[in-house]
Structures are given as structure tokens and as C-alpha cells.
Design a protein around this motif. Sequence first.
Motif, PDB file in Angstrom:
ATOM      1  N   ASN A   1       0.754  -1.181   0.118  1.00  0.00           N
ATOM      2  CA  ASN A   1      -0.024  -0.069  -0.013  1.00  0.00           C
ATOM      3  C   ASN A   1       0.574   1.242   0.079  1.00  0.00           C
ATOM      4  O   ASN A   1       2.373   1.103   0.394  1.00  0.00           O
ATOM      5  CB  ASN A   1      -0.800   0.033   1.230  1.00  0.00           C
ATOM      6  N   TYR A   2       0.232   2.256  -0.541  1.00  0.00           N
ATOM      7  CA  TYR A   2       1.215   3.614  -0.610  1.00  0.00           C
ATOM      8  C   TYR A   2      -0.015   4.722  -0.219  1.00  0.00           C
ATOM      9  O   TYR A   2      -1.065   4.694  -0.710  1.00  0.00           O
ATOM     10  CB  TYR A   2       1.460   3.865  -2.200  1.00  0.00           C
ATOM     11  N   THR A   3       0.376   5.699   0.384  1.00  0.00           N
ATOM     12  CA  THR A   3      -0.251   6.774   0.981  1.00  0.00           C
ATOM     13  C   THR A   3       0.634   8.123   0.487  1.00  0.00           C
ATOM     14  O   THR A   3       1.539   8.123   0.777  1.00  0.00           O
ATOM     15  CB  THR A   3      -0.662   6.814   2.331  1.00  0.00           C
ATOM     16  N   TYR A   4      -0.140   9.091  -0.308  1.00  0.00           N
ATOM     17  CA  TYR A   4       0.360  10.237  -0.420  1.00  0.00           C
ATOM     18  C   TYR A   4      -0.400  11.497   0.423  1.00  0.00           C
ATOM     19  O   TYR A   4      -1.590  11.400   0.131  1.00  0.00           O
ATOM     20  CB  TYR A   4       0.449  10.856  -2.062  1.00  0.00           C
ATOM     21  N   THR A   5       0.569  12.228   1.092  1.00  0.00           N
ATOM     22  CA  THR A   5      -0.428  12.906   1.939  1.00  0.00           C
ATOM     23  C   THR A   5       0.190  14.539   2.009  1.00  0.00           C
ATOM     24  O   THR A   5       1.346  14.604   2.073  1.00  0.00           O
ATOM     25  CB  THR A   5      -0.419  12.739   3.491  1.00  0.00           C
ATOM     26  N   ASP A   6      -0.640  15.526   1.413  1.00  0.00           N
ATOM     27  CA  ASP A   6      -0.221  16.904   1.604  1.00  0.00           C
ATOM     28  C   ASP A   6      -1.111  17.716   2.673  1.00  0.00           C
ATOM     29  O   ASP A   6      -2.298  18.013   2.324  1.00  0.00           O
ATOM     30  CB  ASP A   6      -0.195  17.504   0.208  1.00  0.00           C
ATOM     31  N   ALA A   7      -0.634  17.913   3.681  1.00  0.00           N
ATOM     32  CA  ALA A   7      -1.162  18.608   4.764  1.00  0.00           C
ATOM     33  C   ALA A   7      -0.598  19.744   5.078  1.00  0.00           C
ATOM     34  O   ALA A   7       0.378  19.983   5.563  1.00  0.00           O
ATOM     35  CB  ALA A   7      -1.222  17.458   6.174  1.00  0.00           C
ATOM     36  N   GLN A   8      -1.443  21.011   5.105  1.00  0.00           N
ATOM     37  CA  GLN A   8      -0.984  22.189   5.318  1.00  0.00           C
ATOM     38  C   GLN A   8      -1.800  23.219   6.219  1.00  0.00           C
ATOM     39  O   GLN A   8      -2.864  23.216   6.181  1.00  0.00           O
ATOM     40  CB  GLN A   8      -0.532  22.919   4.294  1.00  0.00           C
ATOM     41  N   ASN A   9      -1.345  24.109   6.950  1.00  0.00           N
ATOM     42  CA  ASN A   9      -1.825  25.390   7.321  1.00  0.00           C
ATOM     43  C   ASN A   9      -2.102  26.205   6.593  1.00  0.00           C
ATOM     44  O   ASN A   9      -1.445  26.819   6.146  1.00  0.00           O
ATOM     45  CB  ASN A   9      -1.101  25.671   8.709  1.00  0.00           C
ATOM     46  N   THR A  10      -3.325  26.486   6.005  1.00  0.00           N
ATOM     47  CA  THR A  10      -3.928  27.384   4.755  1.00  0.00           C
ATOM     48  C   THR A  10      -4.282  28.886   5.482  1.00  0.00           C
ATOM     49  O   THR A  10      -5.168  29.466   4.730  1.00  0.00           O
ATOM     50  CB  THR A  10      -4.576  26.732   3.987  1.00  0.00           C
ATOM     51  N   SER A  11      -3.980  29.213   6.588  1.00  0.00           N
ATOM     52  CA  SER A  11      -4.894  30.099   7.336  1.00  0.00           C
ATOM     53  C   SER A  11      -4.121  31.610   6.813  1.00  0.00           C
ATOM     54  O   SER A  11      -4.934  32.461   6.594  1.00  0.00           O
ATOM     55  CB  SER A  11      -4.587  30.268   8.653  1.00  0.00           C
ATOM     56  N   GLY A  12      -2.867  31.429   6.473  1.00  0.00           N
ATOM     57  CA  GLY A  12      -2.166  32.792   5.986  1.00  0.00           C
ATOM     58  C   GLY A  12      -2.168  32.850   4.700  1.00  0.00           C
ATOM     59  O   GLY A  12      -2.529  31.991   3.729  1.00  0.00           O
ATOM     60  N   SER A  13      -1.195  33.966   4.125  1.00  0.00           N
ATOM     61  CA  SER A  13      -1.070  34.187   2.677  1.00  0.00           C
ATOM     62  C   SER A  13      -0.193  33.022   1.782  1.00  0.00           C
ATOM     63  O   SER A  13      -0.470  32.855   0.644  1.00  0.00           O
ATOM     64  CB  SER A  13      -0.865  35.479   2.419  1.00  0.00           C
ATOM     65  N   VAL A  14       0.482  32.363   2.910  1.00  0.00           N
ATOM     66  CA  VAL A  14       1.385  31.273   2.290  1.00  0.00           C
ATOM     67  C   VAL A  14       0.950  30.047   3.299  1.00  0.00           C
ATOM     68  O   VAL A  14       0.966  29.879   4.344  1.00  0.00           O
ATOM     69  CB  VAL A  14       2.966  31.585   2.471  1.00  0.00           C
TER      70      VAL A  14
ATOM     71  N   VAL B   1       8.339  23.247  12.750  1.00  0.00           N
ATOM     72  CA  VAL B   1       7.850  24.331  11.793  1.00  0.00           C
ATOM     73  C   VAL B   1       7.290  25.602  12.934  1.00  0.00           C
ATOM     74  O   VAL B   1       6.490  25.428  13.463  1.00  0.00           O
ATOM     75  CB  VAL B   1       6.861  24.035  10.631  1.00  0.00           C
ATOM     76  N   SER B   2       7.893  26.870  12.605  1.00  0.00           N
ATOM     77  CA  SER B   2       7.622  27.843  13.409  1.00  0.00           C
ATOM     78  C   SER B   2       6.226  28.329  12.768  1.00  0.00           C
ATOM     79  O   SER B   2       5.592  27.846  11.939  1.00  0.00           O
ATOM     80  CB  SER B   2       8.519  28.938  13.277  1.00  0.00           C
ATOM     81  N   SER B   3       5.505  29.168  13.877  1.00  0.00           N
ATOM     82  CA  SER B   3       4.410  29.603  13.601  1.00  0.00           C
ATOM     83  C   SER B   3       4.039  30.636  12.246  1.00  0.00           C
ATOM     84  O   SER B   3       3.099  30.478  11.583  1.00  0.00           O
ATOM     85  CB  SER B   3       3.722  30.329  14.576  1.00  0.00           C
ATOM     86  N   ASN B   4       5.240  31.058  11.904  1.00  0.00           N
ATOM     87  CA  ASN B   4       5.267  31.895  10.683  1.00  0.00           C
ATOM     88  C   ASN B   4       5.749  31.058   9.507  1.00  0.00           C
ATOM     89  O   ASN B   4       5.884  31.652   8.303  1.00  0.00           O
ATOM     90  CB  ASN B   4       6.048  33.278  10.648  1.00  0.00           C
ATOM     91  N   GLY B   5       6.035  29.889   9.590  1.00  0.00           N
ATOM     92  CA  GLY B   5       6.761  29.047   8.619  1.00  0.00           C
ATOM     93  C   GLY B   5       8.391  29.201   8.222  1.00  0.00           C
ATOM     94  O   GLY B   5       8.608  28.573   7.268  1.00  0.00           O
ATOM     95  N   GLN B   6       8.737  30.145   8.830  1.00  0.00           N
ATOM     96  CA  GLN B   6      10.194  30.578   8.300  1.00  0.00           C
ATOM     97  C   GLN B   6      11.235  29.777   8.993  1.00  0.00           C
ATOM     98  O   GLN B   6      12.099  29.512   8.232  1.00  0.00           O
ATOM     99  CB  GLN B   6      10.513  31.959   8.814  1.00  0.00           C
ATOM    100  N   SER B   7      11.072  29.181  10.012  1.00  0.00           N
ATOM    101  CA  SER B   7      11.964  28.145  10.598  1.00  0.00           C
ATOM    102  C   SER B   7      11.549  26.808  10.369  1.00  0.00           C
ATOM    103  O   SER B   7      10.368  26.409  10.961  1.00  0.00           O
ATOM    104  CB  SER B   7      12.293  28.655  12.075  1.00  0.00           C
ATOM    105  N   ARG B   8      12.434  26.026   9.712  1.00  0.00           N
ATOM    106  CA  ARG B   8      11.866  24.454   9.530  1.00  0.00           C
ATOM    107  C   ARG B   8      12.932  23.555   9.842  1.00  0.00           C
ATOM    108  O   ARG B   8      13.980  24.192   9.588  1.00  0.00           O
ATOM    109  CB  ARG B   8      11.026  24.287   8.020  1.00  0.00           C
ATOM    110  N   VAL B   9      12.854  22.467  10.470  1.00  0.00           N
ATOM    111  CA  VAL B   9      13.368  21.425  10.684  1.00  0.00           C
ATOM    112  C   VAL B   9      13.129  20.201  10.133  1.00  0.00           C
ATOM    113  O   VAL B   9      11.862  19.896  10.492  1.00  0.00           O
ATOM    114  CB  VAL B   9      13.877  21.067  12.152  1.00  0.00           C
TER     115      VAL B   9
END
Length: 679
Positions: A561-574, A614-622
Motif C-alpha cells: 500500500n502507498y499513501t500520499y499526503t499533503d497537509a498544510q496550515n492554509t490560514s495565511g497568505s502562504v 515548523v515555526s508559526s510563521n513558517g520561516q524556521s523549519r527542521v
Amino acid sequence: MNHVRTRQHRHPWRLSAIGMALATANAFAQAPAGESAATANTLSAVVVTASGNEQELREAPASVSVITREDIERRPVQELAELLGTVEGVTLNRSGNLVPGVQLRGLGSAYTLMLIDGKRVNATSAMFRGNDYDTGWVATDDIERIEIVRGPMSSLYGSDAIGGVVNIITRPISKQWRGSARIETTVQQDKNAGDSQLAGFSLSGPIKTDVLGVKLNGAYVHRDADGAVNSLPAGGTRQTGLQNIRNRMFGAQLALTPDSRQSITADVDTSRRDHSGFLMERDALSLQHKGRWGFGNTELTFAADEIRNLTGMISGQVNPNKANTTSLAGKASIPVAWGNQFVTAGFDIREEKLYDPTNLRGQPGTAGYDASTETAISQWALFAEDEIRITDRLAVTLGNRFDHHENFGGHNSPRAYAVYQLNDAVTLKGGVARAFRAPTLLQGSPNWGSVSCGSATVGCYIVGSRDIQPETSTSQELGLQFAQGIHSGGLMFFNTDLKNMIDITNRTADRTLATGYSNFVGYLPDGRPIFRYQNIASVRSRGLEASWNARVSPQWNLRSNYTYTDAQNTSGSVAIPLTYRPKHVLNLGADWNPTAQVSVSGNLRYHSAQYISVSSNGQSRVEKDGYAIADLTVGWRMTDALTLRAGILNLTGKTFDRTTSADFNEEGRRYYLALHAKF
């Protein structure tokens, strides 16, 4: 920006697999509707979670996967979350290394409703964070199967079922005395990693044939804590490994069948789970009546449980609390000759209480502080579902549930689903559903508060709020199931838009920066900033699930089995990606039975790269790199009663250092030995 990877990976194998699935499905769609024993066997499995009545898997109005008892016996299963992670559409949230939370279609574990025989279990109020307890209240020897329904099921089950439902179905009482027992041990190759052991049993049979029966089950699970499995960075702090776990559980059931139309069952369960010094106890009881009458079937269930958090939620402190849940639910399923319909209607009444003398005291420094240490909410619901058989091949299911919450009023959760059998091999499925989730007992209580931001003395403080709104979602799915000859599988596309997601990630211990946060409330008398739960405007999760299985011969079975998932916070402009959601998850397996006594199973699971912070503004990610883990197990049925199993888990010894508190370890190479007895 601390650490951002923008690299993109090409996955030709993924595109090929999808193309092959579509091509195969198309070929089956063109095939004549002939007889096929393999098809009938694959699609005739009966499930009970996807609708108001029992249905064959191919007719179920939802995306359903089933983990069988054979699947559970074939490999070591000390924590069910690990086994659930092998199902399409399921990923594990491994935040803070210690918590294998079950996520369905990219939505967090809070949106997965856990059931045991259709009765909900929920330890969230007693342990609102680090809550990996709800997948382990049942002894694995007593599990008949696990049904995983992916996609919102609020029209039947109400709040918490936005992501889907995991229903752990226990073994029925046997008409003849039978039992099973197992002992298992897993030994780590790395002497710094913790070994584990399990012992469990299940016993059932008649006290009076066809009238009164009894079932007993229990288990003990122990895993030693890891030592220095992670390297010590220069000038830094060594991260801990996997935790110490000690779980024990015992259950009993008494079943009365006064006549051929009725059955009455009474269940009592008790469990104690110790996860790295955080102790949780659960006592539960239920009484259920089922009737099969001339007009249809009825079901009435009373259930109550008490969950005691003996330790609390803050390391180094002892702050016990207690949560109680009481519910009464009933439903009737009635066939209607006019229009070839099957109608299910019912009700659900539930009350939740929390006693927490540490966290339910109000806001420190205010006039109402210490006024009360208890809180409670009540809610009731009415639901109805109508399966309309339009033709022999087309069925449409329409349903709605009206929930009335004491604090948040009434909400409707409608659902519409269609199942069309293109031919005997291919079934098309699709539907749309609305769902809602009320704030938990803690999130909606302004008198509840807890220390946070990494310190009980100089961090921050978080509180519940009456200002937050219930979460709502709209979901769509469209796909197919197929079974033809030796092949079976499916392909499903899904999309979920979640509004008003309840969140507490926006917080900081920095007293100067705190005032810039939208959910900032004020300061404690000692100066620590206070933040309340808030709503995030929108989150979107979309993707696809694919599976393919082949019974190549009586000796060979292939699984994938295979799963592709794209989960995002879409509240802001980005849009900002959500953490612990690998975009690509692949599970491969093969089972070989060279003789009637010997079985061999191999499994491979691959997780692509995923963000762990992921930071709340999305700028810092690990980001954590992708990885693959392979297992090999062998079973030898020595006699009709005894089976010996052994295996090597993580064959290649794939390990990596946990370098930050948000990261997690996968266990390294280890050796597994188990003895199963049936009598």
C-alpha cells in the motif's frame, strides 16, 4: 530561517505504481462480470464500523481497512499504534520521541476516534498531552480484528471522528471452551537500547450451552528505557531514547442469551499503564442489549469509565487528576420494503467530568482562584442514516447527526455516499461529508490552566477559553476497489478542509515578545505570560491511498500500500506544512508458506522526508530525512496447539541520532522470539 530544505525528489516508482493501478482497474472495469472465487472471498468480508449495520466490505459506504487476527499474530505487537501505521492512510505522529499518535489522512490523533467494540475510549481530559494511552487498553490476545475507517464519520459517531475511526473488535465468547496464550521477548542488538517482554492470555466458553458464557483476558507488557542511544553533541545535551513502558490489563465479559432473538453482555475492564513514570489507570464497565426482531434489529448500550492520572502531566511533579465518562446510546436498524431501503436511527447521551485539584483552580492571582477544582459537560445527539438500494449495483447512503453540546449548542453532521458495483470485480465509491468537533473539556474551560513552554517555573502558562469555536470540516473522497482472480486492491483520492482548528502552538516564555501573540491573555503574578487556546482559520489535507495484494499461489501472498499526503496550515497568505506528516509512505510485504507448518513474512516500510518542527510563521523549519525499515519473521507450528515465532526487526540496523527534542528514534536491529499456545 534556521533550516529549510527546498529540494524536490522525483519518485518514478510512485508514478509507475499509480499508473499500473489505474491501468489494472481499467482492465477489470472492461472485464465481463464472471464468477470468481477469489473475488468473492476478498470482497465479502463483513465490517460493522462504516455504517449503522453489518455490510460486506465492498458495499461499505466508506474507505475501510481491516487488520485481522492473523495479521496481529504474525508479528510482535506490543503497541497497536505501530501496527496501525502499516495501513494506507495512517501515519504516526512521533512528537517528542515518546508518543506514537495515530493520524488518519494527515489529521492529528485528536481527530481519530478510538473505539473498543463500538464504545469510545478517551484519555484526553486526564492526560491532555503525551497521550498515547488509548491504543492499548485491550490485550492483543483478545482482539478479533481492527477496523480502520478513513474519513469523517461524525454522522454516526459525533465529535472526534473528523479524521476517522479505529474500532478494536474483541473476540466473541465461544460456544465451546477455547483459549490462547502467548509469551514474547524482543532483545536489542544495541546494549544501550531497551529490551521488551509480553505475556497475555484469552479464555472463553459456555457456562450453560447457548444460554450463558464467560470470557477472561489479560496481558502484561514491559519495555526497558533506552540508555545512551543518541550521541552527545559538543557542548550540547544528549537526547533521551524511547521510554520505559509497563502496562497491565485484565478484562471479563459475561454474555446471556435468553432466547434466539436477544443477547445481553456485561463487560468489566481494568488497566494500568506506566509510560516513563506517568501512571494512568482505567476502570470501565458496560452493559449492552441486542435484539433481532421481526421488524429489524435494536441495540442499547450503557457504558462508564474512570481514568485516573496518578502522576499528572509535568515531569518532576505529582499532580493527580481523575476523569469520568458516562454514556447511554441506542439505535434501531430497520429494512424498509418501499424503495428498497435500510434505515438506522438512534441517540447518544454523554456526560464527562474532570476533577483536577492542580490545573482546575482558575487563573492564579484572580478573585476566582481555587473556587472549584471540578468541571463537567453534557451533550446529546440524534442520528439517522438511510441506505437506498437504487439498483442491484447502485446504493446511496444519506445520513445526518444532530449534536447538542452544553456549551456550544447544536451542530449538524450530514453525509452522502454512493457505492456502484461496476461489475463483479470493480466497485466505485465516493462521497462528501460535513463534520464537527467540540472543544475538549479542558480547551473550553476558562478555569483550567497548566504550565508550559518547557518549564514549570520560568516558562509560560496556557489556559482554556470559552471564546474558541467548534471545529468543522468538509471532506470528499472518490476511488475504487477491485478484486479479480489473484489480485485485489484499491485507489482512493481524498480532500479535507478543516476550519477553526483548535490550537495552542502560539506561545512563548519571552515576556517581551508575548504581547505580540494574538492569543496572549496577560501575566501571572510572577510575570510568566499566559496564552489561551485559539482557532486557526483553516487547514487542508489532501492526497491518495493505493493498495494492491496478490495471492500468487497457495504458498505466496504479496501485500502493498502507498499513501500520499499533503497537509498544510492554509490560514495565511502562504501555506505552511504540518509536522510529522511524511508525504510518501510505502508498505510492502510478502508471506510464504512453504509447508503447512512453516510461515515466513517479510515487511518493508518507507517514510519520506518530513518536517519535525515548523515555526508559526513558517520561516524556521527542521526536516528529518526519509528512511526505510525492513523486518523478517518466521513461524513454526510445532503442534496443533503450539506455534513458535522468531524474527529480526530492522534487518539493516537503520538508526539515526535524535538531535533535537522534536526528533524521534526508530528502534535499531533487534531479535524477536514468541511462543503462542491455543487450546
